[in-house]
Scaffold this motif. Structure first.
Motif, mmCIF file in Angstrom:
data_model
loop_
_atom_site.group_PDB
_atom_site.id
_atom_site.type_symbol
_atom_site.label_atom_id
_atom_site.label_comp_id
_atom_site.label_asym_id
_atom_site.label_seq_id
_atom_site.Cartn_x
_atom_site.Cartn_y
_atom_site.Cartn_z
ATOM 1 N N ASP A 9 2.293 -1.203 -4.494
ATOM 2 C CA ASP A 9 1.079 -0.389 -4.380
ATOM 3 C C ASP A 9 0.183 -0.575 -5.598
ATOM 4 O O ASP A 9 0.643 -0.462 -6.736
ATOM 5 N N ALA A 10 -1.078 -0.820 -5.348
ATOM 6 C CA ALA A 10 -2.037 -1.027 -6.438
ATOM 7 C C ALA A 10 -2.437 0.292 -7.111
ATOM 8 O O ALA A 10 -3.135 0.290 -8.123
ATOM 9 N N THR A 32 -6.664 19.135 -1.251
ATOM 10 C CA THR A 32 -6.901 19.070 0.197
ATOM 11 C C THR A 32 -6.495 20.395 0.830
ATOM 12 O O THR A 32 -5.408 20.903 0.567
ATOM 13 N N GLY A 80 0.839 -1.204 0.000
ATOM 14 C CA GLY A 80 0.000 0.000 0.000
ATOM 15 C C GLY A 80 0.869 1.247 0.000
ATOM 16 O O GLY A 80 1.695 1.428 0.902
ATOM 17 N N ASN A 94 -7.141 20.914 4.332
ATOM 18 C CA ASN A 94 -6.967 20.815 5.792
ATOM 19 C C ASN A 94 -5.656 20.123 6.147
ATOM 20 O O ASN A 94 -5.387 19.867 7.314
ATOM 21 N N ASP A 114 -5.905 4.007 7.127
ATOM 22 C CA ASP A 114 -7.358 3.775 7.143
ATOM 23 C C ASP A 114 -7.734 2.320 7.419
ATOM 24 O O ASP A 114 -8.849 2.044 7.871
ATOM 25 N N ILE A 153 -5.374 12.040 6.270
ATOM 26 C CA ILE A 153 -3.981 11.950 5.830
ATOM 27 C C ILE A 153 -3.035 12.076 7.028
ATOM 28 O O ILE A 153 -2.084 11.299 7.172
ATOM 29 N N PRO A 207 -0.642 7.657 1.925
ATOM 30 C CA PRO A 207 0.092 8.434 2.936
ATOM 31 C C PRO A 207 0.688 7.579 4.058
ATOM 32 O O PRO A 207 1.802 7.859 4.510
ATOM 33 N N ALA A 208 0.002 6.509 4.497
ATOM 34 C CA ALA A 208 0.538 5.677 5.585
ATOM 35 C C ALA A 208 1.761 4.905 5.099
ATOM 36 O O ALA A 208 2.842 4.962 5.710
ATOM 37 N N CYS A 230 -12.900 16.662 6.169
ATOM 38 C CA CYS A 230 -11.870 17.258 5.302
ATOM 39 C C CYS A 230 -12.354 18.551 4.655
ATOM 40 O O CYS A 230 -11.625 19.532 4.615
ATOM 41 N N VAL A 254 -0.888 -7.007 -4.650
ATOM 42 C CA VAL A 254 -0.474 -8.224 -3.932
ATOM 43 C C VAL A 254 -1.722 -9.091 -3.749
ATOM 44 O O VAL A 254 -2.741 -8.626 -3.230
ATOM 45 N N THR A 312 -3.128 -0.803 3.427
ATOM 46 C CA THR A 312 -3.941 -1.065 2.241
ATOM 47 C C THR A 312 -5.229 -0.244 2.169
ATOM 48 O O THR A 312 -5.952 -0.318 1.178
ATOM 49 N N LYS A 369 -4.382 2.858 -6.011
ATOM 50 C CA LYS A 369 -5.745 3.388 -5.863
ATOM 51 C C LYS A 369 -5.907 4.111 -4.530
ATOM 52 O O LYS A 369 -6.947 4.003 -3.856
ATOM 53 N N SER A 370 -4.890 4.861 -4.133
ATOM 54 C CA SER A 370 -4.973 5.585 -2.852
ATOM 55 C C SER A 370 -6.200 6.487 -2.835
ATOM 56 O O SER A 370 -6.489 7.193 -3.815
ATOM 57 N N ARG A 371 -6.889 6.519 -1.697
ATOM 58 C CA ARG A 371 -8.014 7.469 -1.569
ATOM 59 C C ARG A 371 -7.502 8.889 -1.735
ATOM 60 O O ARG A 371 -8.234 9.768 -2.184
HETATM 61 C C1 LIG Z 1 -12.619 12.299 -2.003
HETATM 62 C C2 LIG Z 1 -11.753 12.226 -0.755
HETATM 63 C C3 LIG Z 1 -11.276 13.406 -0.217
HETATM 64 C C4 LIG Z 1 -10.473 13.355 0.920
HETATM 65 N N1 LIG Z 1 -9.982 14.540 1.396
HETATM 66 C C5 LIG Z 1 -9.136 14.512 2.444
HETATM 67 C C6 LIG Z 1 -8.580 15.748 2.939
HETATM 68 O O1 LIG Z 1 -8.811 16.831 2.409
HETATM 69 N N2 LIG Z 1 -7.780 15.657 4.038
HETATM 70 C C7 LIG Z 1 -7.479 14.472 4.639
HETATM 71 O O2 LIG Z 1 -6.733 14.459 5.629
HETATM 72 N N3 LIG Z 1 -7.988 13.307 4.183
HETATM 73 C C8 LIG Z 1 -8.792 13.293 3.094
HETATM 74 N N4 LIG Z 1 -9.319 12.117 2.627
HETATM 75 C C9 LIG Z 1 -8.970 10.855 3.323
HETATM 76 C C10 LIG Z 1 -7.552 10.379 2.920
HETATM 77 O O3 LIG Z 1 -7.454 10.314 1.519
HETATM 78 C C11 LIG Z 1 -7.262 9.029 3.533
HETATM 79 O O4 LIG Z 1 -7.480 9.078 4.938
HETATM 80 C C12 LIG Z 1 -5.817 8.588 3.276
HETATM 81 O O5 LIG Z 1 -5.582 8.498 1.884
HETATM 82 C C13 LIG Z 1 -5.538 7.242 3.944
HETATM 83 O O6 LIG Z 1 -4.231 6.841 3.658
HETATM 84 P P1 LIG Z 1 -3.839 5.295 3.648
HETATM 85 O O7 LIG Z 1 -2.402 5.271 3.263
HETATM 86 O O8 LIG Z 1 -4.273 4.628 4.878
HETATM 87 O O9 LIG Z 1 -4.743 4.635 2.505
HETATM 88 P P2 LIG Z 1 -4.828 4.986 0.960
HETATM 89 O O10 LIG Z 1 -4.378 6.360 0.684
HETATM 90 O O11 LIG Z 1 -6.199 4.625 0.504
HETATM 91 O O12 LIG Z 1 -3.756 4.010 0.292
HETATM 92 C C14 LIG Z 1 -3.918 2.612 0.313
HETATM 93 C C15 LIG Z 1 -3.148 2.051 -0.863
HETATM 94 O O13 LIG Z 1 -3.044 0.622 -0.738
HETATM 95 C C16 LIG Z 1 -3.222 0.050 -2.015
HETATM 96 N N5 LIG Z 1 -3.595 -1.358 -1.871
HETATM 97 C C17 LIG Z 1 -4.727 -1.889 -1.326
HETATM 98 N N6 LIG Z 1 -4.701 -3.242 -1.409
HETATM 99 C C18 LIG Z 1 -3.527 -3.554 -2.027
HETATM 100 C C19 LIG Z 1 -2.918 -4.788 -2.425
HETATM 101 N N7 LIG Z 1 -3.527 -5.963 -2.212
HETATM 102 N N8 LIG Z 1 -1.729 -4.741 -3.066
HETATM 103 C C20 LIG Z 1 -1.099 -3.569 -3.288
HETATM 104 N N9 LIG Z 1 -1.628 -2.372 -2.931
HETATM 105 C C21 LIG Z 1 -2.822 -2.362 -2.315
HETATM 106 C C22 LIG Z 1 -4.334 0.917 -2.636
HETATM 107 O O14 LIG Z 1 -4.400 0.749 -4.049
HETATM 108 C C23 LIG Z 1 -3.864 2.312 -2.209
HETATM 109 O O15 LIG Z 1 -2.969 2.868 -3.157
HETATM 110 C C24 LIG Z 1 -10.141 12.114 1.514
HETATM 111 C C25 LIG Z 1 -10.633 10.932 0.963
HETATM 112 C C26 LIG Z 1 -11.438 10.978 -0.163
HETATM 113 C C27 LIG Z 1 -11.941 9.692 -0.759
#
Ligand SMILES: Cc1cc2nc3c(=O)[nH]c(=O)nc-3n(C[C@H](O)[C@H](O)[C@H](O)COP(=O)(O)OP(=O)(O)OC[C@H]3O[C@@H](n4cnc5c(N)ncnc54)[C@H](O)[C@@H]3O)c2cc1C
Length: 316
Positions: free
Chosen positions: A34-35, A46, A11, A48, A272, A280, A14-15, A140, A81, A111, A37-39
């Protein structure tokens, strides 16, 4: 064992990328798969996220983080993965994806989750999201709908809570059921009434967007809003965690301790995919905590003493 990575991060949101920056700067041998598709990649801008007073596009923030991780030696691959295994004798993990696999002494699962989308055409959805006509996260970007006309697509207590939250930004909030007539608990109905939130029965479908508004077709006719917020929940990506026996919480998230350790030795989770504030800043914080725990836990097994390199000898 010597070919094994110190850490495989699954994944690259941001994490995962924050952990990659930390771990690469700890001089560990790591890889991010990483696939893509990060949110965060859905965020048009953004506003905030601390440190960016004029806001930053989600894809740009991710690219900056990837560049920072790669600068210190992290390798980032775009793959999904599909399988994660752990050998109980050696403690090593093996992850498999389409074109390859890797063995690692530790794994960080970052993920994330996927928001459930409202019933609407995919292209229309993506266009509306880019223009701020569809939003997913009032924490957000509720500020951006101050005094606007807002529709919340949701039916259960989650939809009610989101509508009430948004009511502190605007007087004009309507709760719309996505699939059938709204059937709410009496106490929820009372709260909505007190807050002056209108209720509309479904089925509902967002059917058209204009420059500054979005039209939703409902069982009670057409409604036009400045923004709609789907409040339909999300799906947490825990499949790989389950493959190696990690415990999940009652909410369906990966259970961790205060250092992001799961119940499986050397398996960590952050962002998440773990219960908490889906933001983030929180994902980055957990990524940093996880990376430091990974480094320290691995150092207990085998110290990371720095050895003299040719460059360091020449510098002396
Ligand atoms: C429209 C929208 C607006 C937002 N606005 C804000 C904002 O303004 N401020 C803020 O703080 N937060 C905002 N957020 C929330 C923020 O985007 C998420 O909290 C943050 O991206 C979480 O980070 P993460 O690394 O946990 O997960 P993600 O960013 O979702 O990353 C997870 C990654 O893991 C990958 N993955 C999953 N399964 C697999 C696998 N099997 N193999 C390989 N890779 C895999 C996914 O493809 C993805 O790339 C927003 C969210 C959305 C949807």
């Amino acid at each position: 064992m010597d070919d094994a990575l110190d850490c495989l991060i699954i994944g690259g949101g941001p994490a995962g990328l924050t952990a990659a920056i930390y771990l690469a700067r700890f001089h560990l041998d790591i890889r991010v798969v990483d696939a893509g598709k990060s949110r965060a990649s859905w965020i048009p801008c953004t506003r905030n996220h601390a440190g960016f007073p004029d806001g930053i596009k989600g894809t740009e923030l991710l690219q900056r983080m990837r560049d920072q991780a790669c600068k210190y030696g992290a390798k980032v691959e775009t793959e999904v993965v599909t399988k994660l295994e752990r050998d109980d004798d050696t403690g090593l993990f093996t992850a498999t994806w389409g074109s390859g696999s890797a063995t690692a002494r530790s794994v960080l699962l970052a993920t994330g989750v996927t928001n459930r989308r409202p019933p609407m055409d995919e292209e229309l959805h993506d266009d509306a999201l880019a223009r701020g006509l569809v939003r997913y996260c009032p924490i957000c970007d509720g500020y951006e709908v101050t005094d606007k006309k807002v529709g919340v697509i949701g039916s259960d207590s989650h939809g009610v809570a989101e509508a009430l939250f948004i009511r502190s930004y605007t007087t004009d909030v309507t709760l719309i059921a996505p699939d059938k007539a709204l059937r709410l608990k009496p106490e929820d109905n009372k709260k909505l009434k007190e807050a002056g939130i209108d209720c509309v029965d479904g089925p509902a479908q967002a059917v058209a967007i204009a420059k500054d508004c979005i039209t939703v077709d409902t069982a009670e006719g057409h409604y036009t809003f400045d923004t709609i917020y789907p409040a339909l929940g999300s799906d947490t990506h825990t499949q790989l965690a389950e493959m190696v026996g990690a415990d999940l919480s009652k909410e369906g998230c990966i259970k961790v301790d205060s250092h992001q350790r799961t119940n499986v030795p050397c398996l960590y989770a952050a962002g998440d995919v773990v219960i908490g504030l889906d933001q983030i800043s929180h994902a980055m914080g957990e990524g940093g905590v996880a990376a430091t725990a990974i480094r320290n836990d691995l150092a207990e097994q085998r110290p990371f003493w720095r050895e003299l390199t040719q460059e360091s000898v020449l510098q002396k």
